[in-house]
Design an enzyme around this catalytic site. Structure first.
Site, short mmCIF file in Angstrom:
data_model
loop_
_atom_site.label_atom_id
_atom_site.label_comp_id
_atom_site.label_asym_id
_atom_site.label_seq_id
_atom_site.Cartn_x
_atom_site.Cartn_y
_atom_site.Cartn_z
N TYR A 40 -7.63 -4.78 11.77
CA TYR A 40 -7.85 -5.69 10.72
C TYR A 40 -8.98 -6.46 10.85
O TYR A 40 -9.81 -6.85 9.82
CB TYR A 40 -6.61 -6.40 10.39
CG TYR A 40 -6.39 -7.56 11.42
CD1 TYR A 40 -7.00 -8.88 11.25
CD2 TYR A 40 -5.60 -7.41 12.58
CE1 TYR A 40 -6.84 -9.88 12.02
CE2 TYR A 40 -5.68 -8.51 13.53
CZ TYR A 40 -6.20 -9.63 13.16
OH TYR A 40 -6.01 -10.80 14.18
N VAL A 41 -9.70 -6.71 11.81
CA VAL A 41 -10.90 -7.47 12.34
C VAL A 41 -11.96 -6.50 11.72
O VAL A 41 -12.88 -6.90 10.96
CB VAL A 41 -11.00 -7.96 13.59
CG1 VAL A 41 -12.51 -8.36 13.89
CG2 VAL A 41 -9.85 -8.51 14.12
N LYS A 125 0.16 7.46 5.77
CA LYS A 125 -0.92 7.46 6.75
C LYS A 125 -0.49 7.65 8.29
O LYS A 125 -0.27 6.42 8.48
CB LYS A 125 -1.64 6.76 6.26
CG LYS A 125 -3.23 6.54 6.86
CD LYS A 125 -4.16 5.61 6.07
CE LYS A 125 -5.59 5.74 6.55
NZ LYS A 125 -5.76 5.38 8.06
N LYS A 320 -3.69 0.41 3.02
CA LYS A 320 -3.53 0.00 4.36
C LYS A 320 -2.50 -1.16 4.50
O LYS A 320 -2.54 -2.32 3.71
CB LYS A 320 -4.58 -0.56 5.00
CG LYS A 320 -5.68 0.44 5.08
CD LYS A 320 -5.97 0.98 6.53
CE LYS A 320 -6.62 1.96 6.87
NZ LYS A 320 -8.17 1.25 7.49
P1 NAD Z 1 -8.84 6.05 8.48
O1 NAD Z 1 -8.62 6.31 9.36
O2 NAD Z 1 -8.83 4.57 7.90
O3 NAD Z 1 -8.49 6.90 7.18
C1 NAD Z 1 -9.02 8.20 7.25
C2 NAD Z 1 -8.18 9.25 8.07
O4 NAD Z 1 -6.85 8.99 7.91
C3 NAD Z 1 -8.39 10.54 8.22
O5 NAD Z 1 -9.47 11.00 8.71
C4 NAD Z 1 -7.17 11.13 8.57
O6 NAD Z 1 -7.24 11.52 9.94
C5 NAD Z 1 -6.17 9.99 8.70
N1 NAD Z 1 -4.88 10.39 7.82
C6 NAD Z 1 -3.72 9.96 8.29
N2 NAD Z 1 -2.71 10.37 7.52
C7 NAD Z 1 -3.09 11.12 6.41
C8 NAD Z 1 -2.82 11.89 5.23
N3 NAD Z 1 -1.50 11.92 5.09
N4 NAD Z 1 -3.72 12.44 4.41
C9 NAD Z 1 -5.14 12.29 4.58
N5 NAD Z 1 -5.48 11.49 5.67
C10 NAD Z 1 -4.66 10.91 6.59
O7 NAD Z 1 -10.49 5.93 8.26
P2 NAD Z 1 -11.57 6.41 9.75
O8 NAD Z 1 -12.85 6.36 8.75
O9 NAD Z 1 -11.12 7.15 10.42
O10 NAD Z 1 -11.61 4.88 10.28
C11 NAD Z 1 -11.78 3.72 9.86
C12 NAD Z 1 -10.55 2.82 10.35
O11 NAD Z 1 -10.29 2.95 11.80
C13 NAD Z 1 -10.95 1.58 9.97
O12 NAD Z 1 -10.30 1.17 8.68
C14 NAD Z 1 -9.92 0.79 11.16
O13 NAD Z 1 -8.64 0.63 10.79
C15 NAD Z 1 -10.15 1.81 12.11
N6 NAD Z 1 -11.27 1.33 13.23
C16 NAD Z 1 -11.10 0.39 14.20
C17 NAD Z 1 -11.89 -0.01 15.13
C18 NAD Z 1 -11.65 -0.91 15.99
O14 NAD Z 1 -12.68 -1.45 16.65
N7 NAD Z 1 -10.54 -1.58 15.98
C19 NAD Z 1 -13.31 0.57 15.04
C20 NAD Z 1 -13.41 1.76 14.03
C21 NAD Z 1 -12.34 2.24 13.28
#
Ligand code: NAD
Length: 337
Positions: A40-41, A125, A320
């Site tokens: 969430y950060v 998700k 989310k």
């Molecule tokens: P995401 O994980 O929010 O969303 C995209 C991903 O959702 C897809 O690539 C797929 O793998 C997944 N997914 C799961 N169920 C699915 C379904 N039913 N249909 C389609 N896709 C599905 O996006 P992202 O670009 O991979 O990552 C961004 C997110 O990751 C951020 O919003 C954050 O929450 C997290 N993140 C956290 C940090 C941290 O330091 N904590 C760093 C980077 C990213």
């Protein structure tokens, strides 16, 4: 500071600072499987960057995290010894929203772009990492991670240790499918308990445990960590002979893929609230982690027509769950065993 009260110089500095933080956190999350901040950060910083770039489009940096899948990811798997795989059809991220109202607003734009009201397929998700699986005449020939969206890591040997993923399909299709690799809550708790007892660092959450376990040079280590999977996408719908996303999931099930059974088709976006409420309530009791709900235009012709931006599909969006929920879940997993 409210965006309208910033000077241009302040806005420019903030855009740079936010981008630097997001790229650093992205590296920790995507490359090292070891984040230093909660999701969430990251999401809050990302949303602020999006708002600033919207207010000052000319200040957007060319390598902005808002324009790249998995910013901070240099596909360093190759430095771990995993070889690179090119994705001819890029593996994208998803746009995200945090309220039902934002979903209703998104539906209004989608309806306008599509020219008519859509039905949507709602899916959970799954909190894991994306995987691409290539089958030739029904045989699994390659598995790769998303990486930076264009280039991922070859994890074929590792994926072959995951019993749920079929090595041979029930029909001899040549197709690339995509889904999620995740670690169930029980396996996660067991793994962290073992690591704790062995004096090793524990994984922050099941998503990082799944990513760390899959991206191993030694497939024996992957085999010891019980990983699971749900498959939900292909860019080659014609191979399946169906015309809806809900139909794709049903076909995947026939072919022998693990498919999550909780999807639901709705005809008007306001019905999404019931689904969100239902799974917000059920979330703790599911055997796997979810971090939201994915909304997909159900008609595949329309999916095709709406297309994608460089980073996200226009035919799908993620809702989310609020952060308190996420924190509770992580706490439960770590402390109930
Ligand atoms: P995401 O994980 O929010 O969303 C995209 C991903 O959702 C897809 O690539 C797929 O793998 C997944 N997914 C799961 N169920 C699915 C379904 N039913 N249909 C389609 N896709 C599905 O996006 P992202 O670009 O991979 O990552 C961004 C997110 O990751 C951020 O919003 C954050 O929450 C997290 N993140 C956290 C940090 C941290 O330091 N904590 C760093 C980077 C990213």
């Amino acid at each position: 500071t409210a965006i309208e009260n910033l000077t241009v110089t302040q806005a420019q500095q903030e855009i740079k600072d936010l981008s630097d933080d997001l790229i650093k956190w992205g590296r920790e999350y995507y490359e090292d499987d070891d984040p230093s901040v909660e999701d969430y950060v990251y999401d809050a910083h990302y949303a602020r960057l999006v708002a600033l770039e919207k207010a000052y489009p000319t200040l957007m940096m060319p390598d902005s995290p808002t324009q790249r899948v998995a910013a901070g990811n240099a596909v360093s798997g190759s430095s771990r010894g995993l070889s690179k795989v090119i994705h001819p059809v890029p593996m994208l991220s998803l746009g995200d929203v945090f309220s039902v109202q934002e979903l209703i607003d998104w539906d209004a734009v989608t309806t306008k772009n599509a020219g008519l009201q859509q039905s949507y397929n709602l899916e959970l998700k799954i909190d894991g990492l994306a995987i691409s699986l290539k089958y030739a005449q029904g045989k699994l020939i390659q598995a790769s991670t998303r990486g930076d969206g264009s280039i991922g890591e070859d994890v074929t040997a590792n994926v072959k240790t995951i019993t749920e993923i079929p090595k041979v399909l029930k029909e001899p299709l040549t197709i690339e499918v995509r889904g999620e690799i995740y670690m169930g809550k029980e396996s996660f708790a067991r793994l962290n308990r073992q690591r704790d007892e062995a004096g090793e660092t524990v994984f922050a959450n099941p998503r990082n445990a799944a990513a760390g376990s899959l991206r191993q040079l030694d497939a024996k280590i992957t085999a010891e960590r019980k990983l699971s999977s749900f498959i939900y996408y292909t860019a080659q719908n014609t191979v399946l002979g169906v015309n809806t996303q809900s139909g794709v999931l049903a076909r995947f099930r026939q072919l022998g893929f693990p498919v999550n059974a909780d999807n639901r088709v709705i005809d008007k976006m306001s019905d999404v609230k019931m689904y969100i409420d239902e799974f917000t309530a059920k979330r703790d009791t599911l055997p796997f982690g979810i971090d939201g709900v994915v909304v997909k235009v159900n008609d595949l012709d329309m999916e095709n027509e709406l297309g994608n931006t460089v980073k996200i599909p226009r035919w799908s969006i993620a809702y989310k769950f609020p952060p308190e929920e996420a924190l509770t879940i992580v706490k439960d997993i770590t402390w109930t065993v």
